[in-house]
Design a protein around this motif. Sequence first.
Motif, PDB file in Angstrom:
ATOM      1  N   ILE A  37       0.873  -1.185   0.000  1.00 19.62           N
ATOM      2  CA  ILE A  37       0.000   0.000   0.000  1.00 19.62           C
ATOM      3  C   ILE A  37       0.904   1.228   0.000  1.00 19.62           C
ATOM      4  CG2 ILE A  37      -1.667   1.321   1.372  1.00 19.62           C
ATOM      5  CD1 ILE A  37      -3.104  -1.233   1.966  1.00 19.62           C
ATOM      6  N   ALA A  38       0.541   2.206  -0.818  1.00 19.26           N
ATOM      7  CA  ALA A  38       1.397   3.373  -1.053  1.00 19.26           C
ATOM      8  C   ALA A  38       1.772   4.088   0.245  1.00 19.26           C
ATOM      9  CB  ALA A  38       0.673   4.346  -1.988  1.00 19.26           C
ATOM     10  N   ALA A  39       2.971   4.668   0.226  1.00 19.22           N
ATOM     11  CA  ALA A  39       3.395   5.520   1.346  1.00 19.22           C
ATOM     12  C   ALA A  39       3.044   6.975   1.077  1.00 19.22           C
ATOM     13  CB  ALA A  39       4.890   5.371   1.580  1.00 19.22           C
ATOM     14  N   TRP A  40       2.756   7.297  -0.202  1.00 20.28           N
ATOM     15  CA  TRP A  40       2.358   8.674  -0.538  1.00 20.28           C
ATOM     16  C   TRP A  40       1.387   8.655  -1.702  1.00 20.28           C
ATOM     17  CZ3 TRP A  40       4.219  11.140  -5.194  1.00 20.28           C
ATOM     18  CH2 TRP A  40       5.242  10.448  -5.876  1.00 20.28           C
ATOM     19  N   VAL A  41       0.660   9.742  -1.825  1.00 19.58           N
ATOM     20  CA  VAL A  41      -0.357   9.863  -2.870  1.00 19.58           C
ATOM     21  C   VAL A  41       0.230  10.713  -3.994  1.00 19.58           C
ATOM     22  CG1 VAL A  41      -2.659  10.738  -3.387  1.00 19.58           C
ATOM     23  CG2 VAL A  41      -2.178   9.743  -1.142  1.00 19.58           C
ATOM     24  N   PRO A  42       0.217  10.222  -5.240  1.00 19.66           N
ATOM     25  CA  PRO A  42       0.751  11.025  -6.336  1.00 19.66           C
ATOM     26  C   PRO A  42       0.162  12.447  -6.337  1.00 19.66           C
ATOM     27  CG  PRO A  42       0.226   8.831  -7.130  1.00 19.66           C
ATOM     28  CD  PRO A  42      -0.278   8.914  -5.701  1.00 19.66           C
ATOM     29  N   GLY A  43       1.056  13.437  -6.454  1.00 20.89           N
ATOM     30  CA  GLY A  43       0.601  14.828  -6.475  1.00 20.89           C
ATOM     31  C   GLY A  43       0.695  15.503  -5.117  1.00 20.89           C
ATOM     32  N   SER A  44       0.928  14.716  -4.066  1.00 19.13           N
ATOM     33  CA  SER A  44       0.998  15.266  -2.710  1.00 19.13           C
ATOM     34  C   SER A  44       2.273  14.709  -2.072  1.00 19.13           C
ATOM     35  CB  SER A  44      -0.254  14.850  -1.937  1.00 19.13           C
ATOM     36  OG  SER A  44      -0.249  15.416  -0.659  1.00 19.13           O
ATOM     37  N   TYR A  45       3.312  15.586  -2.019  1.00 25.41           N
ATOM     38  CA  TYR A  45       4.672  15.088  -1.822  1.00 25.41           C
ATOM     39  C   TYR A  45       5.059  15.006  -0.351  1.00 25.41           C
ATOM     40  CZ  TYR A  45       4.232  16.019  -6.710  1.00 25.41           C
ATOM     41  OH  TYR A  45       3.766  16.029  -7.999  1.00 25.41           O
ATOM     42  N   MET A  46       4.385  14.064   0.326  1.00 23.58           N
ATOM     43  CA  MET A  46       4.678  13.843   1.732  1.00 23.58           C
ATOM     44  C   MET A  46       4.469  12.361   2.038  1.00 23.58           C
ATOM     45  SD  MET A  46       3.121  15.900   4.909  1.00 23.58           S
ATOM     46  CE  MET A  46       2.367  14.859   6.108  1.00 23.58           C
ATOM     47  N   ILE A  47       5.358  11.801   2.857  1.00 20.69           N
ATOM     48  CA  ILE A  47       5.183  10.400   3.244  1.00 20.69           C
ATOM     49  C   ILE A  47       4.038  10.314   4.252  1.00 20.69           C
ATOM     50  CG2 ILE A  47       6.268   8.463   4.465  1.00 20.69           C
ATOM     51  CD1 ILE A  47       7.309   8.866   1.597  1.00 20.69           C
ATOM     52  N   ARG A  48       3.030   9.528   3.912  1.00 19.80           N
ATOM     53  CA  ARG A  48       1.853   9.401   4.775  1.00 19.80           C
ATOM     54  C   ARG A  48       1.673   7.981   5.303  1.00 19.80           C
ATOM     55  NH1 ARG A  48      -0.881  14.253   3.915  1.00 19.80           N
ATOM     56  NH2 ARG A  48      -0.171  15.252   2.008  1.00 19.80           N
ATOM     57  N   ASP A  49       2.458   7.026   4.749  1.00 22.41           N
ATOM     58  CA  ASP A  49       2.392   5.629   5.208  1.00 22.41           C
ATOM     59  C   ASP A  49       0.947   5.154   5.318  1.00 22.41           C
ATOM     60  OD1 ASP A  49       5.136   5.304   5.286  1.00 22.41           O
ATOM     61  OD2 ASP A  49       5.278   6.069   7.331  1.00 22.41           O
ATOM     62  N   LEU A  50       0.268   5.086   4.184  1.00 16.42           N
ATOM     63  CA  LEU A  50      -1.173   4.814   4.171  1.00 16.42           C
ATOM     64  C   LEU A  50      -1.521   3.420   4.693  1.00 16.42           C
ATOM     65  CD1 LEU A  50      -1.573   6.615   0.790  1.00 16.42           C
ATOM     66  CD2 LEU A  50      -2.512   7.404   2.984  1.00 16.42           C
ATOM     67  N   ALA A  51      -0.534   2.516   4.718  1.00 11.67           N
ATOM     68  CA  ALA A  51      -0.798   1.163   5.234  1.00 11.67           C
ATOM     69  C   ALA A  51      -1.160   1.204   6.721  1.00 11.67           C
ATOM     70  CB  ALA A  51       0.421   0.269   5.011  1.00 11.67           C
ATOM     71  N   ARG A  52      -0.874   2.336   7.383  1.00 11.82           N
ATOM     72  CA  ARG A  52      -1.210   2.401   8.818  1.00 11.82           C
ATOM     73  C   ARG A  52      -2.714   2.396   9.045  1.00 11.82           C
ATOM     74  NH1 ARG A  52      -1.668   8.241  10.141  1.00 11.82           N
ATOM     75  NH2 ARG A  52      -1.353   9.229   8.134  1.00 11.82           N
ATOM     76  N   HIS A  53      -3.503   2.633   8.002  1.00  9.20           N
ATOM     77  CA  HIS A  53      -4.964   2.625   8.171  1.00  9.20           C
ATOM     78  C   HIS A  53      -5.568   1.231   7.977  1.00  9.20           C
ATOM     79  CE1 HIS A  53      -4.790   6.899   8.526  1.00  9.20           C
ATOM     80  NE2 HIS A  53      -4.322   7.064   7.304  1.00  9.20           N
ATOM     81  N   VAL A  54      -4.709   0.231   7.691  1.00  6.40           N
ATOM     82  CA  VAL A  54      -5.214  -1.135   7.543  1.00  6.40           C
ATOM     83  C   VAL A  54      -5.565  -1.677   8.930  1.00  6.40           C
ATOM     84  CG1 VAL A  54      -4.607  -3.492   6.864  1.00  6.40           C
ATOM     85  CG2 VAL A  54      -3.923  -1.554   5.420  1.00  6.40           C
ATOM     86  N   VAL A  55      -6.820  -2.106   9.075  1.00  8.56           N
ATOM     87  CA  VAL A  55      -7.291  -2.613  10.366  1.00  8.56           C
ATOM     88  C   VAL A  55      -7.109  -4.127  10.432  1.00  8.56           C
ATOM     89  CG1 VAL A  55      -9.341  -2.861  11.826  1.00  8.56           C
ATOM     90  CG2 VAL A  55      -8.964  -0.735  10.558  1.00  8.56           C
ATOM     91  N   SER A  56      -7.367  -4.804   9.314  1.00  4.03           N
ATOM     92  CA  SER A  56      -7.151  -6.250   9.263  1.00  4.03           C
ATOM     93  C   SER A  56      -6.813  -6.617   7.832  1.00  4.03           C
ATOM     94  CB  SER A  56      -8.408  -7.001   9.706  1.00  4.03           C
ATOM     95  OG  SER A  56      -9.402  -6.894   8.699  1.00  4.03           O
ATOM     96  N   ILE A  57      -6.068  -7.699   7.674  1.00  6.12           N
ATOM     97  CA  ILE A  57      -5.728  -8.141   6.325  1.00  6.12           C
ATOM     98  C   ILE A  57      -5.470  -9.642   6.357  1.00  6.12           C
ATOM     99  CG2 ILE A  57      -3.265  -7.551   6.583  1.00  6.12           C
ATOM    100  CD1 ILE A  57      -3.401  -6.602   3.568  1.00  6.12           C
ATOM    101  N   ARG A  58      -5.967 -10.329   5.348  1.00  9.86           N
ATOM    102  CA  ARG A  58      -5.753 -11.778   5.282  1.00  9.86           C
ATOM    103  C   ARG A  58      -5.755 -12.208   3.826  1.00  9.86           C
ATOM    104  NH1 ARG A  58     -11.110 -13.646   4.538  1.00  9.86           N
ATOM    105  NH2 ARG A  58     -12.508 -11.945   5.096  1.00  9.86           N
ATOM    106  N   ALA A  59      -5.227 -13.428   3.597  1.00 10.61           N
ATOM    107  CA  ALA A  59      -5.189 -13.945   2.229  1.00 10.61           C
ATOM    108  C   ALA A  59      -5.749 -15.358   2.218  1.00 10.61           C
ATOM    109  CB  ALA A  59      -3.754 -13.954   1.721  1.00 10.61           C
ATOM    110  N   GLU A  60      -6.406 -15.710   1.116  1.00 11.60           N
ATOM    111  CA  GLU A  60      -6.857 -17.092   0.988  1.00 11.60           C
ATOM    112  C   GLU A  60      -6.694 -17.570  -0.448  1.00 11.60           C
ATOM    113  OE1 GLU A  60     -11.570 -17.102   0.864  1.00 11.60           O
ATOM    114  OE2 GLU A  60     -10.818 -16.192   2.731  1.00 11.60           O
ATOM    115  N   ALA A  61      -6.577 -18.894  -0.573  1.00 11.60           N
ATOM    116  CA  ALA A  61      -6.476 -19.534  -1.884  1.00 11.60           C
ATOM    117  C   ALA A  61      -7.290 -20.820  -1.809  1.00 11.60           C
ATOM    118  CB  ALA A  61      -5.017 -19.857  -2.202  1.00 11.60           C
ATOM    119  N   ASP A  62      -8.059 -21.086  -2.867  1.00 16.90           N
ATOM    120  CA  ASP A  62      -8.910 -22.276  -2.881  1.00 16.90           C
ATOM    121  C   ASP A  62      -9.799 -22.357  -1.643  1.00 16.90           C
ATOM    122  OD1 ASP A  62      -8.550 -23.476  -5.284  1.00 16.90           O
ATOM    123  OD2 ASP A  62      -6.882 -24.761  -4.621  1.00 16.90           O
ATOM    124  N   GLY A  63     -10.278 -21.223  -1.172  1.00 17.60           N
ATOM    125  CA  GLY A  63     -11.172 -21.206  -0.020  1.00 17.60           C
ATOM    126  C   GLY A  63     -10.483 -21.438   1.317  1.00 17.60           C
TER     127      GLY A  63
END
Length: 603
Positions: A37-63
């Motif tokens: 997940i991006a650390a900055w938004v194109p056009g806005s030149y500051m590191i914002r570390d957007l991954a910090r807003h991830v509350v939960s994340i998981r991965a699955e394959a074949d259910g």
Amino acid sequence: MSTPHQYRITPKDPGAHIFEIALTVARPDPSGQVFSIAAWVPGSYMIRDLARHVVSIRAEADGQEIGLTKIDKSSWQADACDVAITLTAEIFAYDLNVRGAHLDTTHGFFDGACVFPAVVGQEDLACELEILQPDGRAGSDWRVVTSMRAIDAPRYGFGRFAAEDYAELIDHPVEMGDIQIGEFEAGGIPHVIAVRGHVHFDIARICHDLSTLCSYHLKLMGTPKGFDRYVFLLYVQEDAYGGLEHRWSSSLACSRRDLPQRGESGVSARYRKFLGLCSHEYFHLWNVKRMSPEKFTPHDLLAEVHTGLLWVFEGITSYYDHLALVRSGLVTTTSYLEHLGRAITRLTRNRGRFRQTLEESSFNAWTHFYQQNPNSSNAIVSYYTKGSLVALALDLTIRKDTDGKASLDDVMHECWSRYGESAEGMPERGIESVARAVSGLELADFFERFVRGTTDLPLQGLLKEVGVNLHMRPASNGNDLGGKPGAKNGAPAPWIGAELADSAGKSTFGVVHSGSPAEKAGIAPGDVAVALDNLRLGADTIDIRLREHHVGDTVTISVFRDEHLMKFQVKLAAPPEDTCYLELQSDPDARIKKMRDAWLKGA
Ligand SMILES: [Zn+2]
């Protein structure tokens, strides 16, 4: 042909501000797919570390759930897997901003960089996006506005959309909610303005004016390949201002007082600022979105990308934003000169122009312009304001020294044909070589002094050549932004060189100008004003207090610094002539008149 990445976004819990993102990758990297997940938004030149807003994340394959390991602040790696993987993330979205993501029970907005993970190594693959309606009551009457191409969605409705690659996926912000929509054409291309926020205004007039404005830009720069639609997404608040550019849209915020009411005619300074904002973001669809610095091709969204060219992409855009208003007839020449006078005033009051060059300002945007401290006005210069005035000086220099045969318009056309829509982008000295080639002028000295040096711009002489007189005067009071001749009654107040503003019921000193009486006496940013010679001192009374004295008098200013009462002896100085206004020469000769018309009418 490869299967596109399948993204799905659901306003899962508007009351808790949670978007759910699901991403299915048909052919993940068999050694373990990485997502970021991006650390900055194109056009806005500051590191914002957007991954910090991830509350939960998981991965699955074949259910089945598979392992997902966080490998740095912005990235996760799934376990090795040779079948399709679905990544599911919940993202907290409560940043109401033109470059943020925001969800509540009244609406949803997102900039794709804030919510969509990239499939690392497969960013070039096509993407499809499904935007789902929230469950329950919220959202039953919401409309959806985005410039993303719909593949299965009703007009202004939820459904499925497509983008050529990841960069495009995150280049179409999306607004959903109760939205007022205006439609118009410019250059034969459909345009939309989508307005959110409880506001009454003359949308027909705005559509008419934006059509005039966009048509002007399309005529000036030419229609880019594949440019077949454009969307202005506008959020109106009591007090807001800002914009972020995209290739087929822009995300804007303004104050409700900026918009004209039905029956209102003329262009107020506020409406001029709003039109200038729209014009600025629209000009970016060429200058930075389709023609960008070589260093931005492609964007590395995980770390800072430094370029000395931001002044070209923001400053020149800031020059053309208002120039387009006067050239297209939306504002009068007097109104445009007021705007220019205000810009010159801002630069003149910015002592940092002697300490930081325009190139340094661009390069250090990440840590300096975007992260200012109380000394910034003394230490740095804005690549927007100075950049726009360097663009003006370059334009007028080329016009003067080629006897009107060339201008900055020609430089921009040539830059566009060399670097626009190219995979390489503009090299660090690209604008200079183009300006030399187009004008036949040497110009090395110009760029050394005004871009890589801190010499003041020779605007007075240059403007005279186009029939405009530049005047400097002291500020009339603390709210004097310049641009006008100013009050005639009486001498200006003596000067201490520190700005005082009210907030939270207190009057606090902000900028203390380098070398000013206040700095010499010891007043510091953050000091809370108490008294001047034992009479109450506040932002509302400072002018009155100072006018009770004369230049050369010494007064006692008392402040609280934290809980300590402190007293300073301040020797009052004459106010600097740092406020600019411009006037048309009433009777210019034919040559000057021709130059002025060519500049202001684009003739
Ligand atoms: Zn800009």
